[in-house]
Design a protein around this motif. Structure first.
Motif, PDB file in Angstrom:
ATOM      1  N   ALA A  30      30.696  31.607  16.005  1.00  0.00           N
ATOM      2  CA  ALA A  30      29.735  32.680  16.285  1.00  0.00           C
ATOM      3  C   ALA A  30      28.317  32.246  15.916  1.00  0.00           C
ATOM      4  N   VAL A  31      28.185  31.552  14.778  1.00  0.00           N
ATOM      5  CA  VAL A  31      26.852  31.076  14.353  1.00  0.00           C
ATOM      6  C   VAL A  31      26.293  30.095  15.375  1.00  0.00           C
ATOM      7  N   VAL A  33      33.718  32.227  12.325  1.00  0.00           N
ATOM      8  CA  VAL A  33      32.343  32.480  11.888  1.00  0.00           C
ATOM      9  C   VAL A  33      31.418  31.344  12.329  1.00  0.00           C
ATOM     10  N   LEU A  91      24.851  36.044  10.581  1.00  0.00           N
ATOM     11  CA  LEU A  91      25.107  36.503  11.957  1.00  0.00           C
ATOM     12  C   LEU A  91      24.183  37.657  12.356  1.00  0.00           C
TER      13      LEU A  91
END
Lengths: 267, 198
Positions: free
Chosen positions: A232-233, A229, A170
């Motif tokens: 978000a990636v 996660v 990230l």
């Protein structure tokens, strides 16, 4: 109304037609072209090269220290793998490397802007946007290989791939996006030091924030970590791709669009 | 055979294909130079320089995607260079006018006492066409260079504003405003010369 006017203007303009070109002049030009072509080595390079060949052709033009930094990161990864670090220490260690890794693909492009190399590169066989895109591809691919290696090592040592993604991937994607935006926005005014400063700032800001997020999530909703996660990636990857395309497309074939506008050269 | 394919084969040594390219595009490039410079003799020089530049690019391995647009862009830059080198270049001097007893030039349009450009001379249809063409070319040369470029590309070559922007190396908004201003100014000039009625 405007269309009607345009049609009328066009009708008037069409009444003026320059004379037919003189055949003798055309033949003279053909002779001239043929005689000059006879003196030229026309097979200087093959323009119909594949993308892979073009990428390989660009490799020697990338400065050596870029590869040295990549090698240093590999060495650090190896060193870290040999130490007994806690999950949090490992996460912190790797997260510090991410913005530096992300800096590499753009720093070489900045160097090109900074020394006005772009003019010379633009005058050569590819246009500048192709060169920029190719360099990003080359160094970006090396970074992805490194990240994969890092991810694998982290998983072997610490067991959780999500932590690696959160603490390394990230920040890598975020810092890459920020560098691309800076490069697009400030163009030639954006030096390597500005980018380095941004990277250090990101390191200082990102790690405590990510650690806080991670601790809260593990305490309250541990099952939601992978989904959060991954989302978000995905979002950051799309942002990065858009910014990279925008950066490459914003570069004129023969010069820069913004600060470097004065450096443009004619066709 | 596509132009790009032809260029590829020229690079590989089939130099006779250069003749085909010249036959295909010379007239267009020559006309463009004529419109842009307003001088037939200089237009021949510029057209020649355009093709020589093309040859140098081909020999240098420069990648050319759309050959026609590339050639037009080179022609445009060659014409700009011509103006830079010859800032006081004459416009359409190729026809030598004679004078009648009243001091009025024969065979070419002339300005009357009010300063308005009037077609004069022949009564025949072809003669009138030549005069019209002359007046229109004169009107075109009264436009500023950058507006003339846009007008020529738009009306004679069917370029869209986006293509004009790409060819002249300016942002789209600039190309549009040049086109609009050029059109308005040309209308005004045509009206002054009595060849445009609203």
């Amino acid at each position: 109304m405007r269309r009607k006017e345009e049609k009328q203007i066009k009708r008037i303009l069409m009444r003026s037609c320059p004379p037919e070109a003189d055949r003798e002049k055309v033949d003279a030009l053909k002779c001239e072209l043929n005689s000059r072509a006879g003196n030229m080595d026309l097979q200087v390079c093959a323009p119909g090269e594949s993308f892979g060949t073009r990428i390989l052709r660009q490799m020697p033009y990338i400065t050596g220290w870029v590869w040295m930094v990549q090698a240093a990161v590999v060495a650090l990864l190896g060193l870290a793998a040999g130490q007994n670090m806690t999950d949090m220490e490992a996460g912190m260690f790797f997260s510090l490397a991410a913005p530096i890794l992300a800096l590499l693909p753009v720093v070489d492009i900045v160097r090109s802007y900074g020394h006005n190399m772009c003019e010379m590169e633009a005058a050569c066989r590819y246009d500048l946007r192709q060169i920029t895109a190719m360099r990003m591809c080359i160094i970006g691919s090396a970074d992805i290989l490194l990240l994969t290696l890092g991810g694998w090592l982290y998983r072997e040592k610490c067991g959780s791939i999500w932590e690696f993604v959160l603490f390394v991937l990230l920040p890598f994607l975020a810092s890459s996006s920020l560098y691309c935006w800076e490069l697009y926005r400030f163009s030639a005014g954006c030096s390597g030091f500005v980018l380095l400063g941004t990277g250090i700032l990101l390191e200082l800001v990102c790690y405590p924030v990510l650690r806080d997020v991670y601790l809260r999530m593990t305490a309250e909703h541990p099952e939601q970590i992978p989904a959060a996660v991954l989302s978000a990636v995905a979002v950051l990857s799309v942002i990065l791709a858009c910014l990279a395309v925008r950066l490459c497309a914003g570069i004129k074939g023969r010069g820069l669009t913004r600060a470097g506008r004065s450096h443009t050269v004619g066709a | 055979m596509r132009d790009e394919e032809m260029l590829e084969r020229i690079r590989q040594g089939e130099r006779q294909l250069l003749d085909l390219l010249v036959d295909k595009y010379y007239q267009d490039i020559f006309r463009f130079c004529c419109y842009r410079i307003g001088n037939e003799h200089a237009a021949y020089d510029c057209a020649q320089e355009t093709f020589l530049h093309m040859l140098r690019s081909v020999a240098g391995g420069v990648e050319i995607r759309s050959f026609y647009k590339y050639l037009m862009r080179v022609a445009l830059n060659v014409c700009r260079d011509y103006y830079r080198k010859n800032p006081d270049a004459e416009v359409w001097p190729e026809e030598e006018p004679g004078e009648d007893a009243g001091g009025v030039r024969k065979g070419l349009p002339h300005r009357d006492l009010d300063g308005v450009l009037r077609p004069c001379g022949t009564e025949t249809e072809s003669g009138r066409k030549i005069e019209d063409a002359y007046v229109i070319r004169q009107c075109l040369t009264r436009l500023p260079d950058y507006q003339r470029e846009a007008i020529i590309l738009y009306f004679y070559y069917g370029y869209k504003a986006r293509e004009i922007a790409a060819a002249t190396g300016v942002p789209l908004a600039t190309a549009k405003s040049r086109l609009k201003q050029g059109l308005d100014r040309l209308k005004k000039i045509f009206r002054e010369e009595g060849i445009y009625e609203a």
